[in-house]
Write a protein that holds these residues in place. Sequence first.
Motif, short mmCIF file in Angstrom:
data_model
loop_
_atom_site.label_atom_id
_atom_site.label_comp_id
_atom_site.label_asym_id
_atom_site.label_seq_id
_atom_site.Cartn_x
_atom_site.Cartn_y
_atom_site.Cartn_z
N LEU A 45 0.66 -0.81 -0.27
CA LEU A 45 -0.13 -0.24 0.21
C LEU A 45 1.47 1.32 0.10
CD1 LEU A 45 -2.91 -1.20 2.82
CD2 LEU A 45 -3.50 0.00 -0.13
N ARG A 46 1.80 1.66 0.54
CA ARG A 46 2.34 2.53 0.68
C ARG A 46 3.90 2.73 -0.69
NH1 ARG A 46 2.87 0.59 6.41
NH2 ARG A 46 4.99 -1.16 6.00
N GLY A 47 4.10 1.56 -0.88
CA GLY A 47 4.45 1.66 -2.35
C GLY A 47 3.81 2.01 -3.41
N ASN A 48 1.96 2.24 -3.08
CA ASN A 48 1.77 2.02 -4.42
C ASN A 48 1.01 3.55 -3.95
OD1 ASN A 48 0.74 0.41 -6.53
ND2 ASN A 48 0.99 -0.77 -4.70
N GLY A 49 1.23 4.58 -2.78
CA GLY A 49 1.27 5.39 -2.69
C GLY A 49 0.22 6.52 -1.25
N PHE A 50 0.30 4.66 -0.77
CA PHE A 50 -0.94 5.39 0.37
C PHE A 50 -0.40 6.07 1.93
CE2 PHE A 50 -3.51 4.04 4.60
CZ PHE A 50 -4.46 3.98 3.86
N GLN A 51 -0.47 6.51 2.26
CA GLN A 51 0.34 7.77 2.81
C GLN A 51 -0.99 7.44 4.76
OE1 GLN A 51 0.33 12.07 1.55
NE2 GLN A 51 0.89 11.44 -0.20
N ALA A 52 -0.14 7.93 5.73
CA ALA A 52 -0.32 7.99 6.80
C ALA A 52 -1.50 8.91 7.20
CB ALA A 52 0.57 8.59 8.36
N GLY A 53 -2.94 8.77 7.82
CA GLY A 53 -3.92 9.09 7.56
C GLY A 53 -5.10 8.86 6.59
N ASP A 54 -4.43 8.72 6.14
CA ASP A 54 -5.39 7.87 4.48
C ASP A 54 -6.57 7.44 5.32
OD1 ASP A 54 -4.00 9.47 2.72
OD2 ASP A 54 -3.70 7.78 1.30
N ARG A 55 -8.01 8.10 4.26
CA ARG A 55 -9.10 6.93 4.50
C ARG A 55 -9.27 5.75 3.56
NH1 ARG A 55 -9.65 12.02 6.01
NH2 ARG A 55 -10.76 12.73 8.24
N MET A 56 -9.63 4.78 3.96
CA MET A 56 -10.26 3.64 2.90
C MET A 56 -11.69 3.27 3.08
SD MET A 56 -8.50 -0.43 2.24
CE MET A 56 -6.92 0.93 1.42
N LEU A 57 -12.43 3.78 2.47
CA LEU A 57 -13.95 2.87 2.23
C LEU A 57 -13.78 1.85 1.96
CD1 LEU A 57 -16.88 3.99 1.61
CD2 LEU A 57 -15.95 3.97 -0.68
N PHE A 58 -14.42 0.72 3.60
CA PHE A 58 -14.50 -0.54 2.76
C PHE A 58 -15.58 -0.74 2.83
CE2 PHE A 58 -12.79 -4.41 4.90
CZ PHE A 58 -11.86 -4.90 3.99
N SER A 59 -16.08 -1.59 1.75
CA SER A 59 -17.27 -1.77 1.54
C SER A 59 -17.23 -3.90 0.59
CB SER A 59 -17.95 -1.70 0.51
OG SER A 59 -18.76 -0.63 0.69
N ILE A 60 -16.47 -4.62 2.29
CA ILE A 60 -15.87 -5.77 1.29
C ILE A 60 -16.81 -7.06 3.01
CG2 ILE A 60 -14.00 -7.84 1.05
CD1 ILE A 60 -12.07 -5.27 0.32
N ARG A 61 -17.36 -7.82 2.22
CA ARG A 61 -17.68 -8.38 3.86
C ARG A 61 -17.04 -9.58 4.21
NH1 ARG A 61 -21.82 -12.09 -0.51
NH2 ARG A 61 -20.11 -11.31 -1.78
N PRO A 62 -17.45 -9.70 5.74
CA PRO A 62 -15.77 -10.19 6.30
C PRO A 62 -15.64 -12.26 6.19
CG PRO A 62 -17.88 -9.62 7.52
CD PRO A 62 -18.32 -9.25 6.02
N GLY A 63 -14.64 -11.92 5.59
CA GLY A 63 -13.72 -13.08 5.33
C GLY A 63 -11.92 -13.08 5.28
N VAL A 64 -10.89 -13.95 5.02
CA VAL A 64 -9.49 -13.71 5.08
C VAL A 64 -9.15 -12.39 4.33
CG1 VAL A 64 -7.71 -14.82 4.51
CG2 VAL A 64 -9.50 -16.38 4.82
N ASN A 65 -9.49 -12.43 2.90
CA ASN A 65 -9.53 -10.84 2.38
C ASN A 65 -9.31 -9.64 2.93
OD1 ASN A 65 -8.57 -12.62 0.22
ND2 ASN A 65 -9.59 -12.30 -0.96
N ALA A 66 -10.94 -9.81 3.51
CA ALA A 66 -11.43 -8.73 3.90
C ALA A 66 -10.34 -8.30 5.60
CB ALA A 66 -12.88 -8.82 4.04
N ILE A 67 -10.46 -8.85 6.73
CA ILE A 67 -9.44 -9.53 7.19
C ILE A 67 -8.02 -8.48 6.77
CG2 ILE A 67 -8.95 -10.61 9.75
CD1 ILE A 67 -11.51 -11.98 9.25
N VAL A 68 -7.40 -9.35 6.20
CA VAL A 68 -5.89 -8.92 5.76
C VAL A 68 -6.17 -7.58 5.54
CG1 VAL A 68 -4.31 -9.36 4.09
CG2 VAL A 68 -5.12 -11.57 5.58
N LEU A 69 -6.47 -7.40 4.27
CA LEU A 69 -6.71 -5.74 3.98
C LEU A 69 -7.40 -4.59 4.97
CD1 LEU A 69 -6.62 -3.94 1.90
CD2 LEU A 69 -8.88 -4.18 1.08
N ALA A 70 -7.85 -5.46 5.97
CA ALA A 70 -8.07 -3.80 6.99
C ALA A 70 -6.99 -4.04 7.77
CB ALA A 70 -9.38 -4.17 7.02
#
Length: 245
Positions: A45-70
């Motif tokens: 994420l940081r390598g793709n320009g994600f910065q500290a304090g950025d807000r991520m809208l999250f609309s993924i149902r609970p599951g492995v991918n969602a938990i890891v990404l969150a």
Amino acid sequence: MAADLLVDVLNAARTHRSSPAITERRTTITYGQLLTRVLATAQRLRGNGFQAGDRMLFSIRPGVNAIVLALGTVAAGGRVAFVDPDEQFQRRIDLINPRWAAAESILYAASVPGPLRALARRRGVILPSYAKLGVRHIRSGRWLPGVPRGALSAEKLAEPVCFNEFPVCSPDQDAVVTFTSGTTTFVHTRGSLGAALRTLATRRTLATGDQIHTEHLTLGLRALVAGAQWTVTPRRVNRWRQPTT
């Protein structure tokens, strides 16, 4: 050490590397895999320009991918905002002003003209256009028509990398944004979430080898802190049961 949701979960992952951590349908990952995927996600994420304090809208149902990404988003210094695609969607987006959006591929596909959108409307569901949001996009699931060009894959973000930086304890970092009613927001820090988990630990006994079946975020994270196995139960709607105060 001060309570810190992220550090507590990842420390448990280092301790219980070979134990099962999360099960979703027929997929189970170990704590070692959880640790690797979360840290890889944060680094990419940081390598793709994600910065500290950025807000991520999250609309993924609970599951492995969602938990890891969150968790990876929080490890990268970001804030996760759980938002359902309902009638309050646009008002909530305007309020939190996200720079990133993470959604399931099917939500992108069903929010643009096509058979999925037509099917949703026949069932009385009108989805917001995720693709038109002026943000960077992350998709969960295989690519489908309607997914914005350049959208990152949640699965590829989590692929192992050679170097992983373990996060330092930062209890004051904002981690999760939830909506209590309408457009009323509540911000949880890594410390407040960690303290809630430690309080819950005094009321419930969980240990390595135990299993908890839930889609509730707080209960699932509590299981991970204890080294237990979190089996994510399915839900028919795209919603997390979120942290409560």
